[in-house]
Design a protein around this motif. Structure first.
Motif, mmCIF file in Angstrom:
data_model
loop_
_atom_site.group_PDB
_atom_site.id
_atom_site.type_symbol
_atom_site.label_atom_id
_atom_site.label_comp_id
_atom_site.label_asym_id
_atom_site.label_seq_id
_atom_site.Cartn_x
_atom_site.Cartn_y
_atom_site.Cartn_z
ATOM 1 N N ASN A 80 -9.887 1.229 4.067
ATOM 2 C CA ASN A 80 -9.800 2.042 2.851
ATOM 3 C C ASN A 80 -11.139 2.105 2.119
ATOM 4 O O ASN A 80 -11.519 3.151 1.589
ATOM 5 N N GLU A 115 -11.099 -2.621 -3.592
ATOM 6 C CA GLU A 115 -10.055 -2.395 -2.591
ATOM 7 C C GLU A 115 -10.045 -3.550 -1.600
ATOM 8 O O GLU A 115 -11.100 -4.019 -1.152
ATOM 9 N N GLU A 134 0.828 -1.211 0.000
ATOM 10 C CA GLU A 134 0.000 0.000 0.000
ATOM 11 C C GLU A 134 0.861 1.259 0.000
ATOM 12 O O GLU A 134 1.589 1.536 0.950
ATOM 13 N N GLY A 141 -7.903 2.256 -2.925
ATOM 14 C CA GLY A 141 -7.488 2.877 -1.678
ATOM 15 C C GLY A 141 -8.613 3.712 -1.087
ATOM 16 O O GLY A 141 -9.760 3.299 -1.003
ATOM 17 N N SER A 142 -8.282 4.946 -0.705
ATOM 18 C CA SER A 142 -9.288 5.832 -0.112
ATOM 19 C C SER A 142 -9.900 6.764 -1.146
ATOM 20 O O SER A 142 -10.619 7.694 -0.793
#
Length: 209
Positions: free
Chosen positions: A91, A86, A12, A44-45
């Motif tokens: 996340n 994800e 990550e 991810g976010s």
């Protein structure tokens, strides 16, 4: 980078914002359409998906400035056109929250409003907790990942059909390289479910799930 351990365990890392913007510039022509689809297999976010959504919403504002009805419906369509996978649960939660906030702030809607609820439902379907390599969901009992193909029928109505990701990837052997491309012309790509025609209120109430 959240931690060295997460980098070691999951690889990550987060792309710097200026590099994100430069990469999005490469597909800038696609951002002019509310229905152009974007899939981030390790979202991810939402570092990529967030800026993509913001640019699409800006284009929609300019195009539908004379009709708030169409502006809102195309804004939701823009959100419907964004997909992510994800592996890490925190996340996923952050990505959904970030995208929902972008949408809500842009349309000036609050929690409990039907547009806010509809956007929440869309993100629960489009942003998937899973593994893009195995194309299965995360958890003790993984199942094949499915994505919803959303389209706008006009006059405030949408159409949703669900397709398995592993089936859609077979399109690459036909020369098509975009998500859901060529579905209408290939009998082998049949939806796992057709939800029919839906209004914003239907989506907000979860009638399509």
């Amino acid at each position: 980078m959240r931690s060295k351990q997460r980098v070691a365990d999951h690889g990550e890392v987060f792309t710097p914002p200026e590099l994100v913007e430069a990469m999005i510039d490469l597909v800038g022509s696609e951002l002019g359409r509310s229905d152009s689809r974007f899939l981030e297999p390790a979202c991810g976010s939402g570092n990529f998906l967030g800026p993509v959504l913001q640019r699409k919403l800006g284009t929609i504002d300019a195009r539908y400035s004379r009709s708030d009805f169409e502006r809102r419906h195309h804004a939701l369509l823009a959100l419907m056109s964004i997909y992510g996978i994800e592996l890490l649960a925190d996340n996923i939660a952050e990505c959904r929250t970030n995208l929902l906030e972008i949408f809500a702030v842009h349309l000036a809607v609050e929690d409990g409003d039907e547009w806010h609820l509809a956007a929440h439902q869309v993100l629960s379907v489009n942003i998937v907790h899973g593994d893009a390599l195995t194309m299965t969901t995360a958890g003790h009992r993984p199942v094949p990942i499915s994505f919803a193909e959303w389209s706008y029928l006009g006059r405030g109505r949408y159409h949703r059909r669900d397709f398995r990701l592993d089936t859609m990837t077979q399109l690459s052997t036909t020369g098509e390289d975009t998500l859901f491309a060529g579905m209408q012309n290939q009998d082998m790509f049949t939806p796992t479910r057709d939800h029919g025609s839906l209004t914003v209120d239907d989506i907000a109430r979860g009638d399509d799930t």
